[in-house]
Design a protein around this motif. Structure first.
Motif, PDB file in Angstrom:
ATOM      1  N   ALA A 137      21.901  78.885  19.273  1.00 51.87           N
ATOM      2  CA  ALA A 137      22.017  77.860  18.238  1.00 51.87           C
ATOM      3  C   ALA A 137      22.996  78.283  17.150  1.00 51.87           C
ATOM      4  O   ALA A 137      23.803  77.461  16.674  1.00 51.87           O
ATOM      5  CB  ALA A 137      20.638  77.580  17.644  1.00 51.87           C
ATOM      6  N   ARG A 138      22.953  79.543  16.728  1.00 52.69           N
ATOM      7  CA  ARG A 138      23.893  80.013  15.683  1.00 52.69           C
ATOM      8  C   ARG A 138      25.327  79.985  16.188  1.00 52.69           C
ATOM      9  O   ARG A 138      26.253  79.579  15.467  1.00 52.69           O
ATOM     10  CB  ARG A 138      23.508  81.423  15.228  1.00 52.69           C
ATOM     11  N   LYS A 139      25.542  80.350  17.454  1.00 48.16           N
ATOM     12  CA  LYS A 139      26.892  80.337  17.988  1.00 48.16           C
ATOM     13  C   LYS A 139      27.440  78.909  18.070  1.00 48.16           C
ATOM     14  O   LYS A 139      28.614  78.646  17.777  1.00 48.16           O
ATOM     15  CB  LYS A 139      26.924  80.996  19.374  1.00 48.16           C
ATOM     16  N   VAL A 140      26.573  77.963  18.512  1.00 48.50           N
ATOM     17  CA  VAL A 140      26.998  76.567  18.555  1.00 48.50           C
ATOM     18  C   VAL A 140      27.342  76.069  17.160  1.00 48.50           C
ATOM     19  O   VAL A 140      28.341  75.374  16.946  1.00 48.50           O
ATOM     20  CB  VAL A 140      25.908  75.697  19.211  1.00 48.50           C
ATOM     21  N   ALA A 141      26.478  76.419  16.180  1.00 42.74           N
ATOM     22  CA  ALA A 141      26.729  76.001  14.801  1.00 42.74           C
ATOM     23  C   ALA A 141      28.034  76.598  14.277  1.00 42.74           C
ATOM     24  O   ALA A 141      28.816  75.916  13.588  1.00 42.74           O
ATOM     25  CB  ALA A 141      25.552  76.406  13.915  1.00 42.74           C
ATOM     26  N   ASP A 142      28.292  77.878  14.600  1.00 38.18           N
ATOM     27  CA  ASP A 142      29.544  78.508  14.154  1.00 38.18           C
ATOM     28  C   ASP A 142      30.755  77.829  14.794  1.00 38.18           C
ATOM     29  O   ASP A 142      31.769  77.588  14.134  1.00 38.18           O
ATOM     30  CB  ASP A 142      29.531  80.008  14.506  1.00 38.18           C
ATOM     31  N   TRP A 143      30.643  77.529  16.080  1.00 37.02           N
ATOM     32  CA  TRP A 143      31.775  76.896  16.778  1.00 37.02           C
ATOM     33  C   TRP A 143      32.052  75.501  16.221  1.00 37.02           C
ATOM     34  O   TRP A 143      33.190  75.109  15.993  1.00 37.02           O
ATOM     35  CB  TRP A 143      31.482  76.830  18.268  1.00 37.02           C
ATOM     36  N   ILE A 144      30.996  74.708  16.002  1.00 37.01           N
ATOM     37  CA  ILE A 144      31.163  73.366  15.445  1.00 37.01           C
ATOM     38  C   ILE A 144      31.695  73.456  14.016  1.00 37.01           C
ATOM     39  O   ILE A 144      32.533  72.648  13.589  1.00 37.01           O
ATOM     40  CB  ILE A 144      29.824  72.601  15.493  1.00 37.01           C
ATOM     41  N   GLY A 145      31.224  74.474  13.266  1.00 32.36           N
ATOM     42  CA  GLY A 145      31.690  74.624  11.887  1.00 32.36           C
ATOM     43  C   GLY A 145      33.174  74.919  11.801  1.00 32.36           C
ATOM     44  O   GLY A 145      33.824  74.591  10.791  1.00 32.36           O
ATOM     45  N   ARG A 146      33.739  75.519  12.840  1.00 31.52           N
ATOM     46  CA  ARG A 146      35.174  75.835  12.831  1.00 31.52           C
ATOM     47  C   ARG A 146      36.045  74.627  13.177  1.00 31.52           C
ATOM     48  O   ARG A 146      37.268  74.714  13.112  1.00 31.52           O
ATOM     49  CB  ARG A 146      35.455  76.971  13.815  1.00 31.52           C
ATOM     50  N   LEU A 147      35.431  73.491  13.563  1.00 32.77           N
ATOM     51  CA  LEU A 147      36.229  72.315  13.909  1.00 32.77           C
ATOM     52  C   LEU A 147      36.930  71.722  12.702  1.00 32.77           C
ATOM     53  O   LEU A 147      37.996  71.109  12.830  1.00 32.77           O
ATOM     54  CB  LEU A 147      35.331  71.237  14.559  1.00 32.77           C
ATOM     55  N   GLY A 148      36.326  71.870  11.536  1.00 28.31           N
ATOM     56  CA  GLY A 148      36.938  71.294  10.340  1.00 28.31           C
ATOM     57  C   GLY A 148      36.659  69.794  10.247  1.00 28.31           C
ATOM     58  O   GLY A 148      35.890  69.227  11.015  1.00 28.31           O
ATOM     59  N   GLU A 149      37.322  69.142   9.321  1.00 26.84           N
ATOM     60  CA  GLU A 149      37.097  67.720   9.110  1.00 26.84           C
ATOM     61  C   GLU A 149      37.818  66.889  10.173  1.00 26.84           C
ATOM     62  O   GLU A 149      38.910  67.256  10.635  1.00 26.84           O
ATOM     63  CB  GLU A 149      37.571  67.303   7.719  1.00 26.84           C
ATOM     64  N   VAL A 150      37.182  65.760  10.522  1.00 22.38           N
ATOM     65  CA  VAL A 150      37.755  64.839  11.515  1.00 22.38           C
ATOM     66  C   VAL A 150      37.619  63.415  10.972  1.00 22.38           C
ATOM     67  O   VAL A 150      36.752  63.120  10.149  1.00 22.38           O
ATOM     68  CB  VAL A 150      37.037  64.951  12.874  1.00 22.38           C
TER      69      VAL A 150
END
Length: 410
Positions: free
Chosen positions: A17-30
């Motif tokens: 869950a933390r890794k998914v959250a970190d990966w999604i957090g790196r997407l930035g604004e869309v």
């Protein structure tokens, strides 16, 4: 750094869950475009919750934003509105849920809506969904018509009243649904599938009254257009007024300008059909009468011919011929019988001359042994052997006695 996972050393749920959250957090604004399906503004709360729906797919995503973002001056945020959202993807680890945190919301203007509809139109047109070859003819005087429309709407009344006035025998299977708002397209698709699965329904009418471009937006939904294209039953659309055109009008088998026009297209007018039948009946009666008159005249002309007017005239000239032929046949037959009789007498005389009985009549005899064999030589019989002698008058039994031959003088 976390070691790679394996079957021997798997990651716990919290690590994933933390890794998914970190990966999604790196997407930035869309920037995301969609339709507001649900909107929740709690009194006194600083956060506004809404659900952003994809109009062309059955999926949605929750969105949260500050009240100031949702209530920005000039922005009318309501359910069903098309918006463009500037947001940052967020993954809530504790619940394992995905959402968007909006920092800016813009309403989609009319020009942008029309541009979006045009893009969908080009996409579906390239797939061949609007090809005229796909369109099917409507059945003549269908027994049952499926109707998709709003409950107690003017469009429903126009279709039912007009169709029943034109063709009283028509029956309707009506599916009431919402025809405006974020759930309209899904409700109409559900009605299409229900009516298309009914074997009694021969044609489906999709009817709605007029409205603005935003009001008619569900009828340009990509999913609804594809659902109409997949229907096995012919579909007639009557959405809006004559000047309103939606994407469902392009894919439908028949596009009616108004709901009243749809009623005119799905059923014939009974008075007009009666007049047509009467005209065809009169035409058939005229053709049959004309044909009969022609045959009567032909029959009269045939009856005036000599052969049919006085058939005995043909027999008068043939009577002498028949008598001559009968006399000739009688002479020929008599001659042949006499010739045959003479031939028979000659044959009888020859048979009589050659008959053994005629020979016996002249004094000859036939000598036979007891077994019926003929005796042709005296040396063939023994002394005292019984014999039978056949003469013209009958048969005599005799016995051989050679002593009499010895006593005869030489």
């Amino acid at each position: 750094m976390t070691a790679p996972s394996s079957s021997e050393s798997p990651w716990p749920v919290r690590t994933v869950a933390r890794k998914v959250a970190d990966w999604i957090g790196r997407l930035g604004e869309v920037w995301v475009e969609g339709q507001v399906a649900q909107l929740s503004r709690r009194s006194g709360a600083a956060t506004v919750f809404l659900t952003l729906r994809d109009p062309a797919a059955d999926l949605s995503v929750p969105v949260t934003c500050h009240r100031d973002v949702a209530e920005r001056p000039g922005l009318e945020l309501t359910e069903g509105a098309r918006v463009i959202v500037r947001a940052r993807p967020d993954y809530y680890v504790a619940r394992g849920s995905f959402s968007l945190r909006a920092t800016e919301i813009r309403a989609v203007g009319l020009g942008e809506l029309l541009a979006r509809i045009e893009r969908i139109r080009r996409l579906l047109g390239a797939e061949g969904l609007f090809d005229p070859a796909r369109k099917r003819p409507l059945p003549f005087a269908p027994a049952t018509v499926g109707l998709i429309t709003g409950r107690d709407s003017a469009a429903e009344r126009d279709v039912l009243v007009t169709a029943r006035r034109r063709w009283p025998a028509v029956r309707f299977t009506t599916h009431h649904c919402v025809v405006q708002g974020p759930n309209a397209a899904a409700n109409v698709i559900d009605g299409l599938r229900r009516l298309d699965a009914d074997p009694a329904v021969e044609v489906i009418v999709l009817a709605r009254g007029g409205g603005s471009v935003e009001d008619l937006l569900p009828f340009s939904d990509e999913g609804l257009v594809r659902a109409i294209a997949a229907c096995r039953t012919p579909v007639v659309t009557a959405v809006g007024h004559e000047t309103d055109t939606t994407l469902v009008d392009h894919v439908a088998d028949v596009r009616a300008a108004t709901p009243t026009d749809a009623a005119h297209r799905i059923v014939p007018e009974i008075g007009e059909q009666r007049r047509l039948v009467d005209g065809l009946r009169a035409r058939a009666r005229h053709l049959v009468s004309t044909r009969l008159e022609q045959q009567v005249r032909w029959l009269e002309s045939v009856r005036t011919r000599p052969a049919l007017a006085d058939p005995e005239r043909l027999l008068h000239g043939r009577e002498d011929d028949v008598l001559a032929l009968r006399s000739r046949a009688r002479r020929t037959l008599t001659h042949r019988v006499e010739s045959a009789e003479q031939d028979l007498e000659h044959a009888r005389a020859r048979v009589a001359a050659l008959s053994p009985a005629a020979t016996l009549e002249r004094g000859y005899a036939v000598v036979q042994r007891a077994d019926g064999s003929l005796v042709r030589d005296p040396a063939e019989v023994a002394d005292d052997e019984p014999l039978r002698v056949r003469v013209a008058g009958g048969r005599l039994p005799v016995r051989v006695d050679r002593s009499t031959d010895q006593e005869d003088p030489a």
